[in-house]
Design a protein around this motif. Structure first.
Motif, PDB file in Angstrom:
ATOM      1  N   LEU A  99       0.803  -1.089   0.127  1.00 12.22           N
ATOM      2  CA  LEU A  99       0.086  -0.183   0.124  1.00 12.22           C
ATOM      3  C   LEU A  99       0.770   1.159  -0.371  1.00 12.22           C
ATOM      4  N   THR A 100       1.802   1.411   0.330  1.00 10.63           N
ATOM      5  CA  THR A 100       2.587   2.486   0.745  1.00 10.63           C
ATOM      6  C   THR A 100       3.964   2.552   0.546  1.00 10.63           C
ATOM      7  N   THR A 101       4.199   1.089  -0.097  1.00 12.86           N
ATOM      8  CA  THR A 101       5.497   1.505  -0.690  1.00 12.86           C
ATOM      9  C   THR A 101       5.343   1.047  -2.259  1.00 12.86           C
ATOM     10  N   PRO A 102       4.910   2.207  -3.089  1.00 14.50           N
ATOM     11  CA  PRO A 102       4.381   2.047  -4.737  1.00 14.50           C
ATOM     12  C   PRO A 102       5.637   1.994  -5.318  1.00 14.50           C
ATOM     13  N   VAL A 103       5.921   1.515  -6.694  1.00 11.14           N
ATOM     14  CA  VAL A 103       7.331   0.878  -7.866  1.00 11.14           C
ATOM     15  C   VAL A 103       6.997   1.558  -8.672  1.00 11.14           C
ATOM     16  N   GLN A 104       5.806   2.923  -8.777  1.00 11.04           N
ATOM     17  CA  GLN A 104       5.893   3.438 -10.096  1.00 11.04           C
ATOM     18  C   GLN A 104       7.147   4.114  -9.575  1.00 11.04           C
ATOM     19  N   PHE A 105       7.834   4.811  -9.197  1.00 10.02           N
ATOM     20  CA  PHE A 105       8.901   5.217  -9.517  1.00 10.02           C
ATOM     21  C   PHE A 105      10.252   4.106 -10.368  1.00 10.02           C
ATOM     22  N   LEU A 106      10.214   3.330  -9.777  1.00 10.90           N
ATOM     23  CA  LEU A 106      11.087   2.501 -10.441  1.00 10.90           C
ATOM     24  C   LEU A 106      10.562   2.154 -12.139  1.00 10.90           C
ATOM     25  N   VAL A 107       9.520   2.159 -11.874  1.00  8.07           N
ATOM     26  CA  VAL A 107       8.594   1.687 -13.245  1.00  8.07           C
ATOM     27  C   VAL A 107       9.050   2.808 -13.834  1.00  8.07           C
ATOM     28  N   SER A 108       9.134   4.112 -14.205  1.00  2.48           N
ATOM     29  CA  SER A 108       9.078   5.447 -14.712  1.00  2.48           C
ATOM     30  C   SER A 108      10.573   5.120 -14.722  1.00  2.48           C
ATOM     31  N   LEU A 109      12.242   4.740 -14.289  1.00  2.00           N
ATOM     32  CA  LEU A 109      13.226   4.510 -14.610  1.00  2.00           C
ATOM     33  C   LEU A 109      13.536   3.500 -15.096  1.00  2.00           C
ATOM     34  N   TRP A 110      12.542   2.953 -15.469  1.00  2.00           N
ATOM     35  CA  TRP A 110      13.371   1.062 -15.930  1.00  2.00           C
ATOM     36  C   TRP A 110      14.168   1.643 -17.396  1.00  2.00           C
ATOM     37  N   ASP A 146      14.452  -8.021  -2.134  1.00  2.29           N
ATOM     38  CA  ASP A 146      15.608  -7.284  -2.897  1.00  2.29           C
ATOM     39  C   ASP A 146      15.680  -5.881  -2.160  1.00  2.29           C
ATOM     40  N   LEU A 147      14.393  -5.155  -2.382  1.00  2.00           N
ATOM     41  CA  LEU A 147      14.664  -3.741  -2.389  1.00  2.00           C
ATOM     42  C   LEU A 147      12.447  -3.308  -1.890  1.00  2.00           C
ATOM     43  N   VAL A 148      12.261  -2.678  -1.119  1.00  2.00           N
ATOM     44  CA  VAL A 148      11.435  -1.406  -1.530  1.00  2.00           C
ATOM     45  C   VAL A 148      11.980   0.189  -1.634  1.00  2.00           C
ATOM     46  N   VAL A 149      10.788   0.447  -2.475  1.00  5.76           N
ATOM     47  CA  VAL A 149      10.642   1.736  -2.723  1.00  5.76           C
ATOM     48  C   VAL A 149      10.285   2.517  -1.668  1.00  5.76           C
ATOM     49  N   GLY A 150      10.066   3.497  -1.204  1.00  3.47           N
ATOM     50  CA  GLY A 150       9.530   4.302   0.541  1.00  3.47           C
ATOM     51  C   GLY A 150       9.906   5.707   1.295  1.00  3.47           C
ATOM     52  N   ILE A 151       9.290   5.660   2.196  1.00  3.24           N
ATOM     53  CA  ILE A 151       9.469   6.612   2.746  1.00  3.24           C
ATOM     54  C   ILE A 151      10.883   5.840   4.271  1.00  3.24           C
ATOM     55  N   GLY A 273      13.687   7.045  -0.663  1.00  2.00           N
ATOM     56  CA  GLY A 273      14.606   6.205  -1.256  1.00  2.00           C
ATOM     57  C   GLY A 273      14.617   4.074  -1.277  1.00  2.00           C
ATOM     58  N   ILE A 274      15.123   3.903  -1.684  1.00  2.00           N
ATOM     59  CA  ILE A 274      15.319   2.464  -2.204  1.00  2.00           C
ATOM     60  C   ILE A 274      15.954   1.860  -0.990  1.00  2.00           C
ATOM     61  N   LEU A 275      15.261   0.555  -0.155  1.00  2.00           N
ATOM     62  CA  LEU A 275      15.680   0.496   1.300  1.00  2.00           C
ATOM     63  C   LEU A 275      15.837  -0.957   0.660  1.00  2.00           C
ATOM     64  N   HIS A 276      17.201  -1.387   1.446  1.00  3.80           N
ATOM     65  CA  HIS A 276      18.172  -2.481   0.721  1.00  3.80           C
ATOM     66  C   HIS A 276      18.677  -3.494   2.029  1.00  3.80           C
ATOM     67  N   SER A 277      18.755  -4.026   1.503  1.00  6.26           N
ATOM     68  CA  SER A 277      20.397  -4.832   3.056  1.00  6.26           C
ATOM     69  C   SER A 277      21.436  -4.065   2.848  1.00  6.26           C
ATOM     70  N   ASN A 278      21.913  -3.897   4.224  1.00 13.10           N
ATOM     71  CA  ASN A 278      22.938  -3.288   4.649  1.00 13.10           C
ATOM     72  C   ASN A 278      24.413  -4.345   3.944  1.00 13.10           C
ATOM     73  N   ASN A 279      24.014  -5.194   3.453  1.00  8.44           N
ATOM     74  CA  ASN A 279      25.200  -5.822   2.195  1.00  8.44           C
ATOM     75  C   ASN A 279      24.556  -6.590   1.232  1.00  8.44           C
ATOM     76  N   PRO A 280      24.635  -6.073   0.884  1.00 13.22           N
ATOM     77  CA  PRO A 280      23.399  -6.197  -0.595  1.00 13.22           C
ATOM     78  C   PRO A 280      24.567  -6.920  -1.620  1.00 13.22           C
TER      79      PRO A 280
END
Length: 299
Positions: A99-110, A146-151, A273-280
């Motif tokens: 609901l609150t981690t939309p992917v539209q931003f990454l889709v626009s960058l693809w 692997d990752l999510v986009v969110g606040i 931002g793009i949230l991800h692991s400390n050791n991606p």
């Protein structure tokens, strides 16, 4: 991957009795009862109230029932993705969406991403938006997502033991029902919140919302602040039904069709931002390097 007694538990809960569940599972009632007893013993609490007319879920059982289907599906999806990786040994990024981690931003960058690496693929992994799932995913990036986009904020990253690539700062806005007195405005002032009930996520969740809380409490004492624990669809429904004001971000404008998101003329914002692991993984590292080189201000 998961305790198969959970499937028996769900069947008993849906059936309302051990006998009916045994018919569905094609095993004896005693076998069903044995599995439930073993599950309860391993958990250390009762899942059902046994009565002559059948069984009813205990409060703990109701909580487990809500999560059990997700746990089972999550495990099955994990296996399916692993099998798919064997069949297609390509670079696949699993992007969580809720609901609150939309992917539209990454889709626009693809299109720009593919110019840098045409072999990169992504797979959307939907997850239910609740505190337990969010904590599990963020604490274990790379396992199924692997990752999510969110606040985010620094305190959240520290708590969840993950990292973020900042994309931009997004202003904190107001969400109101289309019937609200402020809905006719395209921008509001802080003073417009006088005498309103303002819904804010709990203190300590993200520092940006804590700063809003401090600002309103100190400078606008007539504003009534109403706390809620986590952003989910129930909170958005409550905002609309109670004609309240909720502090959100513009990226959530499609979350609820009966809410309007209005900019507020103030200096409160939060990182997106793009949230991800400390050791991606190496694939995630390459992806983040590509993103960091794209001028997102032109989008």
């Amino acid at each position: 991957m998961y305790n198969h007694q959970l499937e028996t538990f769900i069947t008993v809960a849906d059936s309302g009795s051990f006998n009916k569940a045994s018919d569905r599972l094609y095993v004896s009632p005693n076998a069903v009862m044995k599995q439930i007893n073993l599950l309860e013993n391993s958990l250390g609490f009762d899942l059902f109230i046994r009565t002559p007319r059948g069984v009813q879920l205990t409060p703990a059982g109701e909580s487990l029932y809500r999560d059990a289907k997700y746990i089972i599906q999550y495990a099955k999806d994990s296996i399916a993705r692993a099998e798919k990786m064997l069949a297609e040994p390509k670079q696949v990024l699993r992007i969580g969406t809720s609901l609150t981690t939309p992917v539209q931003f990454l889709v626009s960058l693809w299109p720009q991403i593919l110019q840098q690496n045409p072999n990169l693929k992504f797979e959307l992994v939907s997850f239910e938006n609740n505190p337990e799932n969010a904590r599990e995913i963020m604490n274990h990036f790379g396992r199924n997502i692997d990752l999510v986009v969110g606040i985010y904020s620094g305190n959240l990253l520290d708590e969840r033991n993950c990292a973020a690539l900042k994309l931009y700062d997004t202003p904190l806005c107001a969400a109101v029902s289309f019937n609200h007195r402020l809905a006719s405005k395209n921008e509001i002032m802080s003073e417009d919140l006088f005498d309103e009930t303002v819904m804010l996520v709990r203190q300590g969740y993200m520092s940006a919302f804590d700063q809003v809380r401090a600002d309103l409490s100190e400078n606008y004492p007539t504003v009534k602040i109403e706390d809620f624990p986590f952003f989910n669809v129930d909170v958005f429904n409550k905002c609309e039904n109670n004609n309240s004001v909720m502090i959100v971000v513009d990226e959530w404008k499609n979350v609820h069709p009966l809410l309007k998101i209005i900019p507020i003329k103030w200096n409160h914002s939060i990182p997106m931002g793009i949230l991800h692991s400390n050791n991606p993984s190496s694939d995630v590292k390459e992806f983040l390097q590509i993103i960091s080189k794209i001028d997102t201000n032109q989008l």
